[in-house]
Design a protein around this motif. Structure first.
Motif, PDB file in Angstrom:
ATOM      1  N   LYS A   1       0.814  -1.213   0.000  1.00 42.91           N
ATOM      2  CA  LYS A   1       0.000   0.000   0.000  1.00 42.91           C
ATOM      3  C   LYS A   1       0.851   1.268   0.000  1.00 42.91           C
ATOM      4  O   LYS A   1       0.306   2.371   0.032  1.00 42.91           O
ATOM      5  CB  LYS A   1      -0.918   0.023   1.232  1.00 42.91           C
ATOM      6  N   ASN A   2       2.170   1.111   0.005  1.00 39.20           N
ATOM      7  CA  ASN A   2       3.073   2.273   0.078  1.00 39.20           C
ATOM      8  C   ASN A   2       2.787   3.125   1.314  1.00 39.20           C
ATOM      9  O   ASN A   2       2.718   4.362   1.239  1.00 39.20           O
ATOM     10  CB  ASN A   2       2.978   3.125  -1.189  1.00 39.20           C
ATOM     11  N   MET A   3       2.611   2.455   2.448  1.00 36.86           N
ATOM     12  CA  MET A   3       2.265   3.143   3.685  1.00 36.86           C
ATOM     13  C   MET A   3       3.252   2.783   4.790  1.00 36.86           C
ATOM     14  O   MET A   3       3.742   1.650   4.877  1.00 36.86           O
ATOM     15  CB  MET A   3       0.858   2.765   4.150  1.00 36.86           C
ATOM     16  N   VAL A   4       3.521   3.761   5.636  1.00 38.40           N
ATOM     17  CA  VAL A   4       4.318   3.555   6.839  1.00 38.40           C
ATOM     18  C   VAL A   4       3.483   4.024   8.018  1.00 38.40           C
ATOM     19  O   VAL A   4       2.780   5.040   7.911  1.00 38.40           O
ATOM     20  CB  VAL A   4       5.636   4.348   6.778  1.00 38.40           C
ATOM     21  N   TYR A   5       3.581   3.308   9.124  1.00 37.38           N
ATOM     22  CA  TYR A   5       2.752   3.612  10.290  1.00 37.38           C
ATOM     23  C   TYR A   5       3.615   3.789  11.540  1.00 37.38           C
ATOM     24  O   TYR A   5       4.703   3.226  11.639  1.00 37.38           O
ATOM     25  CB  TYR A   5       1.753   2.487  10.531  1.00 37.38           C
ATOM     26  N   LEU A   6       3.075   4.554  12.465  1.00 42.23           N
ATOM     27  CA  LEU A   6       3.679   4.647  13.788  1.00 42.23           C
ATOM     28  C   LEU A   6       2.567   4.498  14.807  1.00 42.23           C
ATOM     29  O   LEU A   6       1.745   5.411  14.974  1.00 42.23           O
ATOM     30  CB  LEU A   6       4.409   5.975  13.983  1.00 42.23           C
ATOM     31  N   GLN A   7       2.517   3.346  15.434  1.00 40.20           N
ATOM     32  CA  GLN A   7       1.555   3.098  16.505  1.00 40.20           C
ATOM     33  C   GLN A   7       2.147   3.615  17.804  1.00 40.20           C
ATOM     34  O   GLN A   7       3.234   3.181  18.202  1.00 40.20           O
ATOM     35  CB  GLN A   7       1.246   1.606  16.619  1.00 40.20           C
ATOM     36  N   MET A   8       1.443   4.522  18.437  1.00 39.83           N
ATOM     37  CA  MET A   8       1.944   5.143  19.663  1.00 39.83           C
ATOM     38  C   MET A   8       0.998   4.818  20.808  1.00 39.83           C
ATOM     39  O   MET A   8      -0.169   5.221  20.785  1.00 39.83           O
ATOM     40  CB  MET A   8       2.048   6.662  19.472  1.00 39.83           C
ATOM     41  N   ASN A   9       1.493   4.095  21.779  1.00 44.14           N
ATOM     42  CA  ASN A   9       0.708   3.704  22.948  1.00 44.14           C
ATOM     43  C   ASN A   9       1.285   4.332  24.204  1.00 44.14           C
ATOM     44  O   ASN A   9       2.427   4.802  24.213  1.00 44.14           O
ATOM     45  CB  ASN A   9       0.701   2.185  23.089  1.00 44.14           C
ATOM     46  N   SER A  10       0.494   4.322  25.251  1.00 42.22           N
ATOM     47  CA  SER A  10       0.932   4.870  26.553  1.00 42.22           C
ATOM     48  C   SER A  10       1.548   6.252  26.381  1.00 42.22           C
ATOM     49  O   SER A  10       2.632   6.537  26.893  1.00 42.22           O
ATOM     50  CB  SER A  10       1.936   3.916  27.205  1.00 42.22           C
ATOM     51  N   LEU A  11       0.845   7.085  25.666  1.00 44.87           N
ATOM     52  CA  LEU A  11       1.381   8.410  25.361  1.00 44.87           C
ATOM     53  C   LEU A  11       1.557   9.255  26.611  1.00 44.87           C
ATOM     54  O   LEU A  11       0.772   9.162  27.565  1.00 44.87           O
ATOM     55  CB  LEU A  11       0.476   9.118  24.366  1.00 44.87           C
ATOM     56  N   LYS A  12       2.597  10.073  26.574  1.00 46.21           N
ATOM     57  CA  LYS A  12       2.943  10.946  27.688  1.00 46.21           C
ATOM     58  C   LYS A  12       2.929  12.404  27.204  1.00 46.21           C
ATOM     59  O   LYS A  12       3.125  12.654  25.998  1.00 46.21           O
ATOM     60  CB  LYS A  12       4.347  10.607  28.199  1.00 46.21           C
ATOM     61  N   PRO A  13       2.760  13.348  28.097  1.00 45.38           N
ATOM     62  CA  PRO A  13       2.803  14.763  27.681  1.00 45.38           C
ATOM     63  C   PRO A  13       4.088  15.111  26.943  1.00 45.38           C
ATOM     64  O   PRO A  13       4.069  15.948  26.017  1.00 45.38           O
ATOM     65  CB  PRO A  13       2.680  15.513  29.001  1.00 45.38           C
ATOM     66  N   GLU A  14       5.182  14.467  27.298  1.00 36.61           N
ATOM     67  CA  GLU A  14       6.458  14.766  26.629  1.00 36.61           C
ATOM     68  C   GLU A  14       6.528  14.225  25.207  1.00 36.61           C
ATOM     69  O   GLU A  14       7.496  14.490  24.493  1.00 36.61           O
ATOM     70  CB  GLU A  14       7.643  14.252  27.450  1.00 36.61           C
ATOM     71  N   ASP A  15       5.527  13.476  24.788  1.00 38.02           N
ATOM     72  CA  ASP A  15       5.452  13.036  23.396  1.00 38.02           C
ATOM     73  C   ASP A  15       4.834  14.113  22.497  1.00 38.02           C
ATOM     74  O   ASP A  15       4.787  13.939  21.276  1.00 38.02           O
ATOM     75  CB  ASP A  15       4.617  11.748  23.278  1.00 38.02           C
ATOM     76  N   THR A  16       4.349  15.180  23.094  1.00 38.23           N
ATOM     77  CA  THR A  16       3.763  16.267  22.325  1.00 38.23           C
ATOM     78  C   THR A  16       4.793  16.841  21.366  1.00 38.23           C
ATOM     79  O   THR A  16       5.896  17.243  21.775  1.00 38.23           O
ATOM     80  CB  THR A  16       3.257  17.373  23.266  1.00 38.23           C
ATOM     81  N   ALA A  17       4.457  16.859  20.075  1.00 36.94           N
ATOM     82  CA  ALA A  17       5.401  17.309  19.053  1.00 36.94           C
ATOM     83  C   ALA A  17       4.710  17.273  17.698  1.00 36.94           C
ATOM     84  O   ALA A  17       3.608  16.741  17.564  1.00 36.94           O
ATOM     85  CB  ALA A  17       6.633  16.408  19.021  1.00 36.94           C
ATOM     86  N   ILE A  18       5.383  17.829  16.730  1.00 41.20           N
ATOM     87  CA  ILE A  18       5.005  17.598  15.340  1.00 41.20           C
ATOM     88  C   ILE A  18       5.799  16.387  14.876  1.00 41.20           C
ATOM     89  O   ILE A  18       7.024  16.336  15.060  1.00 41.20           O
ATOM     90  CB  ILE A  18       5.282  18.817  14.464  1.00 41.20           C
ATOM     91  N   TYR A  19       5.102  15.441  14.282  1.00 41.81           N
ATOM     92  CA  TYR A  19       5.733  14.202  13.833  1.00 41.81           C
ATOM     93  C   TYR A  19       5.864  14.241  12.309  1.00 41.81           C
ATOM     94  O   TYR A  19       4.893  14.530  11.590  1.00 41.81           O
ATOM     95  CB  TYR A  19       4.900  13.002  14.271  1.00 41.81           C
ATOM     96  N   TYR A  20       7.073  13.927  11.852  1.00 41.63           N
ATOM     97  CA  TYR A  20       7.388  13.971  10.439  1.00 41.63           C
ATOM     98  C   TYR A  20       7.795  12.594   9.932  1.00 41.63           C
ATOM     99  O   TYR A  20       8.566  11.889  10.585  1.00 41.63           O
ATOM    100  CB  TYR A  20       8.547  14.927  10.175  1.00 41.63           C
ATOM    101  N   CYS A  21       7.321  12.258   8.752  1.00 43.40           N
ATOM    102  CA  CYS A  21       7.753  11.064   8.039  1.00 43.40           C
ATOM    103  C   CYS A  21       8.905  11.460   7.120  1.00 43.40           C
ATOM    104  O   CYS A  21       8.863  12.536   6.493  1.00 43.40           O
ATOM    105  CB  CYS A  21       6.585  10.511   7.233  1.00 43.40           C
ATOM    106  N   ALA A  22       9.914  10.611   7.035  1.00 45.22           N
ATOM    107  CA  ALA A  22      11.069  10.912   6.198  1.00 45.22           C
ATOM    108  C   ALA A  22      11.536   9.664   5.475  1.00 45.22           C
ATOM    109  O   ALA A  22      11.364   8.536   5.956  1.00 45.22           O
ATOM    110  CB  ALA A  22      12.210  11.471   7.034  1.00 45.22           C
ATOM    111  N   THR A  23      12.153   9.879   4.309  1.00 45.73           N
ATOM    112  CA  THR A  23      12.779   8.795   3.567  1.00 45.73           C
ATOM    113  C   THR A  23      14.005   9.336   2.846  1.00 45.73           C
ATOM    114  O   THR A  23      14.317  10.529   2.912  1.00 45.73           O
ATOM    115  CB  THR A  23      11.779   8.158   2.582  1.00 45.73           C
ATOM    116  N   GLY A  24      14.719   8.433   2.170  1.00 48.81           N
ATOM    117  CA  GLY A  24      15.939   8.879   1.496  1.00 48.81           C
ATOM    118  C   GLY A  24      17.147   8.823   2.400  1.00 48.81           C
ATOM    119  O   GLY A  24      18.126   9.547   2.169  1.00 48.81           O
TER     120      GLY A  24
END
Length: 123
Positions: free
Chosen positions: A76-99
């Motif tokens: 499907k040309n897809m990448v995933y990030l499953q995030m569990n037990s999230l904490k306030p310090e996980d607050t951020a902008i999340y970016y996908c990267a390749t290359g």
């Protein structure tokens, strides 16, 4: 032209879960490694997780090890990030990267980036 489009961000309470998705196009997906980076307000962009072209190898930052899981669907040309037990310090902008290599944690070593998706975790 390589395009990466992230989705799945949002607001969640501490202890909750989110699943981020990255849709990739314009590249040989099955031959490419991917990374999920994050950038908190006022901080540098850092690698959260990365995955090799085959999906057999992954790497995690110490801060997310055991809570986050990176995966890919080469059909499907897809990448995933499953995030569990999230904490306030996980607050951020999340970016996908390749290359880049899944072993490389430096943002400057990755050539293509998505626009990012915002994750906010409240206590």
């Amino acid at each position: 032209q390589v395009q990466l489009v992230e989705s799945g961000g949002g607001s969640v309470q501490a202890g909750g879960s989110l699943r981020l998705s990255c849709a990739a196009s314009g590249l040989t997906f099955s031959g490419s490694a991917f990374g999920w980076f994050r950038q908190a307000p006022g901080k540098e962009r850092v690698l959260a997780a990365s995955i090799s072209w085959s999906g057999d190898n992954t790497r995690y930052a110490d801060a997310v090890e055991g809570r986050f899981t990176i995966s890919r669907d080469n059909g499907k040309n897809m990448v995933y990030l499953q995030m569990n037990s999230l904490k306030p310090e996980d607050t951020a902008i999340y970016y996908c990267a390749t290359g880049g290599s899944y072993l490389t944690r430096y943002p400057s070593s990755w050539n293509y980036w998505g626009q990012g998706t915002e994750v906010t975790v409240s206590s």
